[in-house]
Design a protein around this motif. Structure first.
Motif, mmCIF file in Angstrom:
data_model
loop_
_atom_site.group_PDB
_atom_site.id
_atom_site.type_symbol
_atom_site.label_atom_id
_atom_site.label_comp_id
_atom_site.label_asym_id
_atom_site.label_seq_id
_atom_site.Cartn_x
_atom_site.Cartn_y
_atom_site.Cartn_z
ATOM 1 N N GLY A 265 0.821 -1.212 0.000
ATOM 2 C CA GLY A 265 0.000 0.000 0.000
ATOM 3 C C GLY A 265 0.850 1.255 0.000
ATOM 4 O O GLY A 265 0.332 2.363 -0.024
ATOM 5 N N GLY A 266 2.166 1.078 0.041
ATOM 6 C CA GLY A 266 3.084 2.208 -0.036
ATOM 7 C C GLY A 266 3.313 2.599 -1.486
ATOM 8 O O GLY A 266 2.994 1.831 -2.398
ATOM 9 N N LYS A 267 3.920 3.772 -1.687
ATOM 10 C CA LYS A 267 4.060 4.306 -3.046
ATOM 11 C C LYS A 267 4.876 3.405 -3.966
ATOM 12 O O LYS A 267 4.585 3.307 -5.161
ATOM 13 N N ASP A 268 5.913 2.752 -3.416
ATOM 14 C CA ASP A 268 6.779 1.941 -4.272
ATOM 15 C C ASP A 268 6.052 0.705 -4.801
ATOM 16 O O ASP A 268 6.150 0.371 -5.981
ATOM 17 N N SER A 269 5.278 0.049 -3.933
ATOM 18 C CA SER A 269 4.559 -1.132 -4.424
ATOM 19 C C SER A 269 3.385 -0.711 -5.318
ATOM 20 O O SER A 269 2.980 -1.455 -6.209
ATOM 21 N N ILE A 270 2.869 0.487 -5.114
ATOM 22 C CA ILE A 270 1.823 0.998 -6.013
ATOM 23 C C ILE A 270 2.410 1.212 -7.409
ATOM 24 O O ILE A 270 1.802 0.841 -8.416
ATOM 25 N N VAL A 271 3.610 1.780 -7.461
ATOM 26 C CA VAL A 271 4.253 2.012 -8.758
ATOM 27 C C VAL A 271 4.586 0.676 -9.438
ATOM 28 O O VAL A 271 4.369 0.517 -10.639
ATOM 29 N N VAL A 272 5.084 -0.295 -8.671
ATOM 30 C CA VAL A 272 5.383 -1.597 -9.257
ATOM 31 C C VAL A 272 4.111 -2.223 -9.838
ATOM 32 O O VAL A 272 4.125 -2.789 -10.938
ATOM 33 N N THR A 273 3.013 -2.103 -9.117
ATOM 34 C CA THR A 273 1.747 -2.660 -9.605
ATOM 35 C C THR A 273 1.289 -1.939 -10.880
ATOM 36 O O THR A 273 0.836 -2.578 -11.837
ATOM 37 N N HIS A 274 1.451 -0.628 -10.889
ATOM 38 C CA HIS A 274 1.114 0.147 -12.092
ATOM 39 C C HIS A 274 1.970 -0.293 -13.287
ATOM 40 O O HIS A 274 1.481 -0.463 -14.401
ATOM 41 N N LEU A 275 3.265 -0.511 -13.027
ATOM 42 C CA LEU A 275 4.174 -0.947 -14.094
ATOM 43 C C LEU A 275 3.791 -2.335 -14.601
ATOM 44 O O LEU A 275 3.861 -2.612 -15.807
ATOM 45 N N ALA A 276 3.358 -3.201 -13.688
ATOM 46 C CA ALA A 276 2.947 -4.546 -14.089
ATOM 47 C C ALA A 276 1.698 -4.470 -14.966
ATOM 48 O O ALA A 276 1.560 -5.207 -15.947
ATOM 49 N N TYR A 277 0.813 -3.553 -14.614
ATOM 50 C CA TYR A 277 -0.391 -3.353 -15.420
ATOM 51 C C TYR A 277 -0.001 -2.954 -16.845
ATOM 52 O O TYR A 277 -0.516 -3.472 -17.832
ATOM 53 N N LYS A 278 0.991 -2.051 -16.940
ATOM 54 C CA LYS A 278 1.445 -1.605 -18.264
ATOM 55 C C LYS A 278 2.191 -2.705 -19.010
ATOM 56 O O LYS A 278 2.099 -2.823 -20.225
ATOM 57 N N ALA A 279 2.959 -3.504 -18.273
ATOM 58 C CA ALA A 279 3.841 -4.490 -18.905
ATOM 59 C C ALA A 279 3.064 -5.574 -19.655
ATOM 60 O O ALA A 279 3.544 -6.102 -20.653
ATOM 61 N N PHE A 280 1.867 -5.908 -19.158
ATOM 62 C CA PHE A 280 1.160 -7.060 -19.734
ATOM 63 C C PHE A 280 -0.139 -6.700 -20.430
ATOM 64 O O PHE A 280 -0.785 -7.568 -20.995
ATOM 65 N N TYR A 281 -0.522 -5.436 -20.401
ATOM 66 C CA TYR A 281 -1.761 -5.007 -21.026
ATOM 67 C C TYR A 281 -1.811 -5.473 -22.478
ATOM 68 O O TYR A 281 -0.807 -5.415 -23.148
ATOM 69 N N PRO A 282 -2.924 -5.960 -23.005
ATOM 70 C CA PRO A 282 -4.249 -6.055 -22.394
ATOM 71 C C PRO A 282 -4.486 -7.311 -21.553
ATOM 72 O O PRO A 282 -5.613 -7.557 -21.135
ATOM 73 N N LEU A 283 -3.439 -8.065 -21.302
ATOM 74 C CA LEU A 283 -3.561 -9.191 -20.380
ATOM 75 C C LEU A 283 -3.650 -8.623 -18.960
ATOM 76 O O LEU A 283 -3.019 -7.626 -18.656
ATOM 77 N N ARG A 284 -4.437 -9.267 -18.094
ATOM 78 C CA ARG A 284 -4.421 -8.869 -16.684
ATOM 79 C C ARG A 284 -3.068 -9.214 -16.092
ATOM 80 O O ARG A 284 -2.402 -10.124 -16.559
ATOM 81 N N ILE A 285 -2.690 -8.496 -15.041
ATOM 82 C CA ILE A 285 -1.405 -8.789 -14.388
ATOM 83 C C ILE A 285 -1.371 -10.283 -14.058
ATOM 84 O O ILE A 285 -2.244 -10.773 -13.348
ATOM 85 N N PRO A 286 -0.392 -11.008 -14.618
ATOM 86 C CA PRO A 286 -0.423 -12.466 -14.445
ATOM 87 C C PRO A 286 0.083 -12.961 -13.090
ATOM 88 O O PRO A 286 0.500 -14.108 -12.985
ATOM 89 N N PHE A 287 0.073 -12.104 -12.068
ATOM 90 C CA PHE A 287 0.408 -12.581 -10.720
ATOM 91 C C PHE A 287 -0.558 -11.980 -9.700
ATOM 92 O O PHE A 287 -1.060 -10.888 -9.902
ATOM 93 N N PRO A 288 -0.766 -12.677 -8.586
ATOM 94 C CA PRO A 288 -1.571 -12.090 -7.515
ATOM 95 C C PRO A 288 -0.786 -11.038 -6.737
ATOM 96 O O PRO A 288 0.437 -10.927 -6.897
ATOM 97 N N LEU A 289 -1.491 -10.264 -5.927
ATOM 98 C CA LEU A 289 -0.841 -9.332 -5.006
ATOM 99 C C LEU A 289 -0.862 -9.960 -3.610
ATOM 100 O O LEU A 289 -1.853 -10.575 -3.226
ATOM 101 N N LEU A 290 0.240 -9.785 -2.883
ATOM 102 C CA LEU A 290 0.308 -10.312 -1.514
ATOM 103 C C LEU A 290 0.526 -9.157 -0.544
ATOM 104 O O LEU A 290 1.492 -8.407 -0.666
ATOM 105 N N HIS A 291 -0.383 -9.021 0.399
ATOM 106 C CA HIS A 291 -0.224 -7.993 1.436
ATOM 107 C C HIS A 291 0.090 -8.676 2.758
ATOM 108 O O HIS A 291 -0.675 -9.516 3.227
#
Lengths: 433, 299
Positions: free
Chosen positions: B34-60
């Motif tokens: 939930g911190g800025k760095d993991s938010i950016v990583v998640t955003h980058l993952a969204y961009k990396a695989f679009y239009p595929l959904r991010i092919p990994f789950p998120l773990l908190h």
């Protein structure tokens, strides 16, 4: 230097320069990096406080700037740098990434690692000692890894009375190395890292030097020399095939452009299969791009439904790559387990992976004299050698001198999975030995 | 030919790393705090695989001591991305007797997260855990690889790391071992905020200034929450603060700030003279606190 000079949007379009530093602690390397960080206001108050108190505990009267870069417990205890450390700083003109590498001979592998991504190398020379064996070694590795620019910093000028004669003598000595290694972009700077002369501010004590300061050079030297701008290459990393109604027919090849320019409508060939097609779309997220240049991560769609997978190389305009199953390369060996002809390794080249067997050690380079020593049957840790490797699957590559991405590879031990060697391809073994 | 800007180049590098993760590993996961760095990583993952959904789950890894805004943000993001969320609970690890809660005024659940993290990685057989750690954050992290090997006990061996050359990443491992992967290794705090600004990434509200009940301890402002017992003499005040990093409440120092927009945050960071982890009590425990925690399997 003022950090707070631009509004938020003004920070968004800076260039990034990656550089590496070579030299031992005795040459004042840590002090130089400390000086660059300090003078560009990249050391923060809590960091300074932390190293001040650590210096006091360690019995140092002066603040030991080396503690900024030596982060591991054992490095601090032994006062040496073991591993590559990455440092970051920015000026209003550029962002910088420093790969700070230890200079001792046993850490050749670390210098190779740091140099592999660098646009520029700083070679430090102690003005009192002049050009030494290690200067040659560092310069050789920098040239081997294809670093476009070398900055030779003659440091500790304060200890030789800022003597022009000492500086010029060192420069003349170095010319020999530059000629031997065919280095064409070498710049010399006389400086004192400790006092700051010619690091960020010009030195009033060396009026005879009319060149730029180190920081001026770092801020202005062109950065795009390490990419091949002519020959278009896209190593396929991952095939994107969403199973959804909206993108039912979508089949995208994801990768990072490794050279040249790829444009919509370009005719492309897939290597090593030789299949041909046309680029119908280049995308980044949902943005449609007309073209993509080297270093950009993109997704490409082709007109035809081809069998293209990870490890393939999509090639556009420019000269085609070489395809071969036996290659000649220069290898840096990293592992305590020696390399011998007949050994098998996993070969990782661009996004391709295959098995390779070392067929021959042609010669080992003595990094202190640059003599090629033939007749060796073993490579040990930190050796640099010319070898041939035969691969199970064909490789599509360019010579390293033409393309750092498609011309480089690493060897992985199939038992321990450690990265045991880094290689720079010279060519197909039947053409270059 | 035009040269890429620093943000374009850092983005391309991070996307390249994320795609290598998808290609080289069978069960990757994104560590999402939930911190800025993991938010950016998640955003980058969204961009990396679009239009595929991010092919990994998120773990908190949930310490139970969260700012409520973080959890609201997390749940909304997961819904928007159509991602799978897995929560590893530190409270559950305490209840199961896997870890023992620290006591005293400076007690924190930060360190306890390591056990929960390693247990969760083992339970789901994750072979790559993608995190938002950056090399500029901390001196031990300055030595990290992009692909960082962890042995079967989840431990890091900083003196014996694999050399990482060019952009070739070796993710090979034995059964039971895993990798930590850091796609934004080369980013600075400033790069992260510039990128958030450029990409218009939505952020949790606590990164912007707001009024909050706080108290001062050891030169830091801490949130006046029940999970941090106050010493005698520590009085609660109402102040304008924002988070510069987000971790467990008990060790996240708050910054006095007037920044209400991304532009103002960027200006504030440009002028600051203290590192972002200067507000983290977990790093102040000893000179090599981070190295020690990382060796045992911390983020």
């Amino acid at each position: 230097m003022e950090k707070q000079t631009k509004d938020a949007s003004g920070y968004l379009d800076m260039e990034l320069l990656r550089f590496t530093t070579a030299g031992s602690v005795d040459d004042g390397k840590s002090t130089l990096i400390g000086r660059l960080l300090y003078d560009s206001k990249s050391i923060f108050e809590d960091q300074l406080e932390a190293i001040e108190s650590a210096s006091r505990r360690g019995g140092n009267d002066e603040v030991n700037l080396a503690l900024l870069t030596d982060g591991l417990r054992s490095e601090r205890e032994q006062g040496i740098t073991i591993d590559v450390a990455y440092r970051y700083f920015a000026t209003p003109k550029r962002k910088f990434i420093i790969a700070d590498t230890p200079g001792h001979i046993q850490y050749t592998r670390n210098m190779v690692t740091g140099a592999s991504t660098a646009d520029l190398a700083i070679i430090l020379i102690d003005a009192r000692n002049g050009v030494l064996e290690q200067t040659l070694r560092h310069s050789y590795i920098a040239s081997l890894l294809g670093i476009p620019h070398l900055l030779v910093c003659v440091n500790k000028m304060d200890l030789v009375d800022f003597s022009r004669e000492v500086f010029e003598k060192t420069r003349e000595r170095y010319r020999h190395i530059a000629n031997t290694l065919h280095l064409d972009s070498v710049t010399f700077i006389p400086l004192s890292a400790k006092l700051g002369d010619n690091v960020v501010e010009p030195s009033s004590r060396m009026p005879w030097y009319d060149g730029q300061t180190l920081m001026e050079i770092l801020e202005t030297i062109p950065v795009n020399h390490r990419v091949n701008e002519q020959d278009c290459r896209l190593p396929v990393q991952y095939v994107i095939r969403p199973i959804s109604d909206k993108f039912h027919d979508f089949r995208g090849y994801a990768g990072r452009v490794a050279g040249g320019v790829l444009e919509k409508g370009d005719a492309v060939t897939v290597f090593p299969s030789g299949l041909r097609s046309t680029v119908t779309a280049i995308t980044r997220l949902d943005a449609d791009l007309e073209k993509a240049v080297a270093s950009e991560s993109i997704t490409v769609q082709l007109a035809d439904d081809l069998d293209v997978c990870r490890g393939d190389l999509i090639v556009g305009r420019g000269t085609p790559p070489t395809v071969a199953r036996e290659i000649t390369l220069v290898i840096c060996w990293f592992n305590d387990k020696p390399l011998r002809p007949g050994n098998r390794y996993i070969v990782m080249q661009a996004t391709r992976e295959t098995i390779g067997v070392v067929t021959r050690i042609i010669h080992v380079v003595n990094v202190n004299t640059l003599q090629a020593e033939e007749g060796k049957d073993t490579l040990r840790a930190n050796d640099i050698a010319r070898v041939t490797i035969k691969t199970a699957k064909p490789l599509a590559f360019d010579p390293y001198a033409k393309n750092r991405v498609t011309g480089s590879l690493v060897l992985v031990d199939p038992d321990t999975f450690e990265t045991v060697g880094g290689g720079m391809i010279l060519g197909a073994a039947d053409q270059i030995l | 030919m035009s040269t890429l800007t620093h943000l374009d180049e850092l983005e391309s590098e991070a996307i390249y790393v994320l795609r290598e993760v998808a290609a080289q590993f069978e069960r990757p996961v994104i560590l999402f705090s939930g911190g800025k760095d993991s938010i950016v990583v998640t955003h980058l993952a969204y961009k990396a695989f679009y239009p595929l959904r991010i092919p990994f789950p998120l773990l908190h890894i949930d310490t139970g001591h969260n700012f409520s805004e973080t959890i609201d943000y997390r749940d909304a993001l997961v819904k928007r991305l159509g991602a799978t969320l897995i929560v590893g609970s530190v409270q559950a690890s305490i209840d199961a007797g896997r870890v023992k809660e620290e006591t005293g005024y400076n007690a924190s659940r930060n360190k306890l997260q390591t056990t929960t993290l390693l247990d969760t990685i083992e339970k789901y057989k994750f072979d790559a855990a993608v995190g938002g750690a950056r090399r500029d954050e901390e001196k031990a992290r300055a030595k990290e690889r992009f692909f960082s090997h962890r042995d079967e006990f989840g431990q890091w061996d900083p003196k014996n790391q694999r050399p990482e050359l060019w952009n070739i990443f070796n993710g090979k491992k034995n059964v039971g071992e895993h990798f930590r992967v850091f796609p934004i290794s080369n980013w600075t705090e400033m790069d992260v905020w510039q990128y958030i600004y450029k990409e218009r990434v939505e952020m949790p509200s606590i990164y912007f200034t707001h009024e909050r009940d706080v108290f001062a301890r050891d030169g830091q402002w801490l949130a006046a929450e029940p999970c941090i017992p106050r010493k005698p003499g520590e009085t609660v005040e109402r102040r304008q603060v924002r988070c510069r990093t987000i971790g467990d409440i008990s060790c996240t120092g708050l910054t006095l700030s007037r920044a209400t927009s991304l532009e103002e945050i960027i200006d504030e960071i440009a002028a600051t003279r203290v590192t972002e982890r200067g507000g983290r009590a977990d790093d102040k425990r000893s000179e090599t606190a981070m190295e020690d925690r990382k060796i045992s399997g911390y983020f």
